[in-house]
Design an enzyme around this catalytic site. Sequence first.
Site, PDB file in Angstrom:
ATOM      1  N   ASP A   1     -60.704  18.741  31.624  1.00  0.00           N
ATOM      2  CA  ASP A   1     -59.262  18.477  31.623  1.00  0.00           C
ATOM      3  C   ASP A   1     -58.870  17.574  30.446  1.00  0.00           C
ATOM      4  OD1 ASP A   1     -56.644  18.603  32.607  1.00  0.00           O
ATOM      5  OD2 ASP A   1     -56.903  16.832  33.864  1.00  0.00           O
TER       6      ASP A   1
ATOM      7  N   HIS B   1     -51.029  12.041  42.754  1.00  0.00           N
ATOM      8  CA  HIS B   1     -51.185  13.501  42.819  1.00  0.00           C
ATOM      9  C   HIS B   1     -52.596  13.876  43.251  1.00  0.00           C
ATOM     10  CE1 HIS B   1     -52.905  13.178  38.715  1.00  0.00           C
ATOM     11  NE2 HIS B   1     -53.446  14.359  38.939  1.00  0.00           N
TER      12      HIS B   1
ATOM     13  N   HIS C   1     -60.803  14.349  39.974  1.00  0.00           N
ATOM     14  CA  HIS C   1     -60.805  14.709  38.555  1.00  0.00           C
ATOM     15  C   HIS C   1     -60.308  13.586  37.640  1.00  0.00           C
ATOM     16  CE1 HIS C   1     -56.628  15.837  39.526  1.00  0.00           C
ATOM     17  NE2 HIS C   1     -56.372  15.780  38.227  1.00  0.00           N
ATOM     18  N   HIS C   2     -59.866  12.452  38.218  1.00  0.00           N
ATOM     19  CA  HIS C   2     -59.536  11.292  37.379  1.00  0.00           C
ATOM     20  C   HIS C   2     -60.473  10.118  37.623  1.00  0.00           C
ATOM     21  CE1 HIS C   2     -55.930  12.912  35.519  1.00  0.00           C
ATOM     22  NE2 HIS C   2     -55.574  13.386  36.705  1.00  0.00           N
TER      23      HIS C   2
ATOM     24  N   LYS D   1     -49.403  17.624  42.168  1.00  0.00           N
ATOM     25  CA  LYS D   1     -48.173  17.229  41.460  1.00  0.00           C
ATOM     26  C   LYS D   1     -46.927  17.876  42.065  1.00  0.00           C
ATOM     27  CE  LYS D   1     -50.096  16.092  36.949  1.00  0.00           C
ATOM     28  NZ  LYS D   1     -50.199  16.534  35.552  1.00  0.00           N
TER      29      LYS D   1
ATOM     30  N   HIS E   1     -56.546  21.776  39.945  1.00  0.00           N
ATOM     31  CA  HIS E   1     -56.834  20.340  39.859  1.00  0.00           C
ATOM     32  C   HIS E   1     -55.593  19.462  39.994  1.00  0.00           C
ATOM     33  CE1 HIS E   1     -56.083  21.300  35.554  1.00  0.00           C
ATOM     34  NE2 HIS E   1     -55.718  20.029  35.414  1.00  0.00           N
ATOM     35  N   ASP E   2     -54.469  19.925  39.493  1.00  0.00           N
ATOM     36  CA  ASP E   2     -53.257  19.099  39.536  1.00  0.00           C
ATOM     37  C   ASP E   2     -52.219  19.620  40.521  1.00  0.00           C
ATOM     38  OD1 ASP E   2     -53.709  16.896  37.954  1.00  0.00           O
ATOM     39  OD2 ASP E   2     -53.068  17.882  36.095  1.00  0.00           O
TER      40      ASP E   2
HETATM   41 FE   LIG Z   1     -54.590  15.240  37.218  1.00  0.00          FE
HETATM   42 FE   LIG Z   2     -54.622  19.064  33.731  1.00  0.00          FE
END
Ligand SMILES: [Fe+2]
Ligand SMILES: [Fe+2]
Length: 432
Positions: free
Chosen positions: A372, A296, A322-323, A271, A267-268
């Site tokens: 998350d 990201h 996811h955000h 980054k 998911h991240d």
């Molecule tokens: Fe994230």
């Molecule tokens: Fe995370």
Amino acid sequence: MKTPLTAFFIIELLEKGNSVLNENEKLKTLSNLGIELNQVHDLDILMERILSKAREFVSADAGSIYIREGGSLKFSYTQNETLQKRILPGEKLIYSVFSIPIDCTSLAGYVALTGVHLNIPDVYDLNPDLPYHFNNKFDTASDYRTVSTLTFPLTTLRSGVVGIIQIINGHDDNGQVVPFVDIDEEMMFHFASIAAVALERARMTRATLLRMIKMAEMRDPKETGAHVNRVAGYSVEIYERWARRKGLTEEVIEDDRDRLRMAAMLHDVGKVAISDQILKKPGRFNDEEFEIMKKHTLYGASLFGINRSDYDDAAYEVALCHHERWDGLGYPGYVDLETGEPLKEHEYAEGGATGKSKEEIPIFGRIVALADVFDALSSARVYKEPWEEGEVLDLIRKESGAQFDPELVEIFFSILDVIRSIKKRYSSDISH
Ligand SMILES: [Fe+2]
Ligand SMILES: [Fe+2]
């Protein structure tokens, strides 16, 4: 080793081949096959298509593709015209959940063991001295009578036998079961090689994603292996309950679980494109830094945007969404992936893009958003102590219908014991 498909062979095929498909149809199928199959990226759809084309070409009632998993073969794709007629539409064939060992106790097991194909005219008339045996477990369980079979290994140079394709009960124009002939064997070499390449491609995609997960973990000290494992664990458990409610089949659920697990772990991953100065800052971000951090999601999505496999689709959705928030106040919202600028008609008067809301956010994105946040609040970070479980649960309850999909929050609370056990299982990063 048989020769591959050649022009000469095609002519021979057209002269000798059985007549259930006429000559023109066979030639057309052959010439379209390579093109068509290359366009299919979803492994499941591709395998189903290979199986039905192979059955069509050699006029067979049934067929299965097994995939090798360690020391056993897993029935992964099954078609059986006779049995399908006996069950309700959409229902699963009974044997599609079995695994069998790679040994001499079944024809498929033997073929996987030796890499040699078998053409058996009648499986119940095998000399008991032969090194292989027919396993009648499936016939008994499903009340089916297997007679003739063609069993081929799916072999790749890199990995050896990766699976098996088995075609069952060839039939003539009158529907009578007949043995498979040499031409059928030639055809099966062709289909087996396409299937083997497709399987290998799927395996390599998976291996690449596993490397990316490792890479993200090395790059971002906050995004530990334990955190991504927990988020993935929570996500698949929530998804499974959600999918059952929606009436998805067990087969779909199982495949989606695998895709979601990978995607949630990534998911991240975007980054990796954020500078060290921001990424490794030992405290909270200021507004400017936060704006950069938000990107990201776009960086992550752009890693999965081209040449997408079914795994990439899931990873793309999760990295991008996811955000997002259920109420539409999340990020990145409706933006151009390349520039980060709001899309036309999705821009606030004061600037910035409107967020996706409710079902506009793909289900995998909605699930990982919840998993998350739950995990981030429950864990210690450099700048904060972990929240008490009660506080975290209060917040999730409060955000139901605001930040989070209310149905998912309800599911989350209904499996709290499972969530707690996952948390316990991956609790090694408590010092972060
Ligand atoms: Fe994230
Ligand atoms: Fe995370």
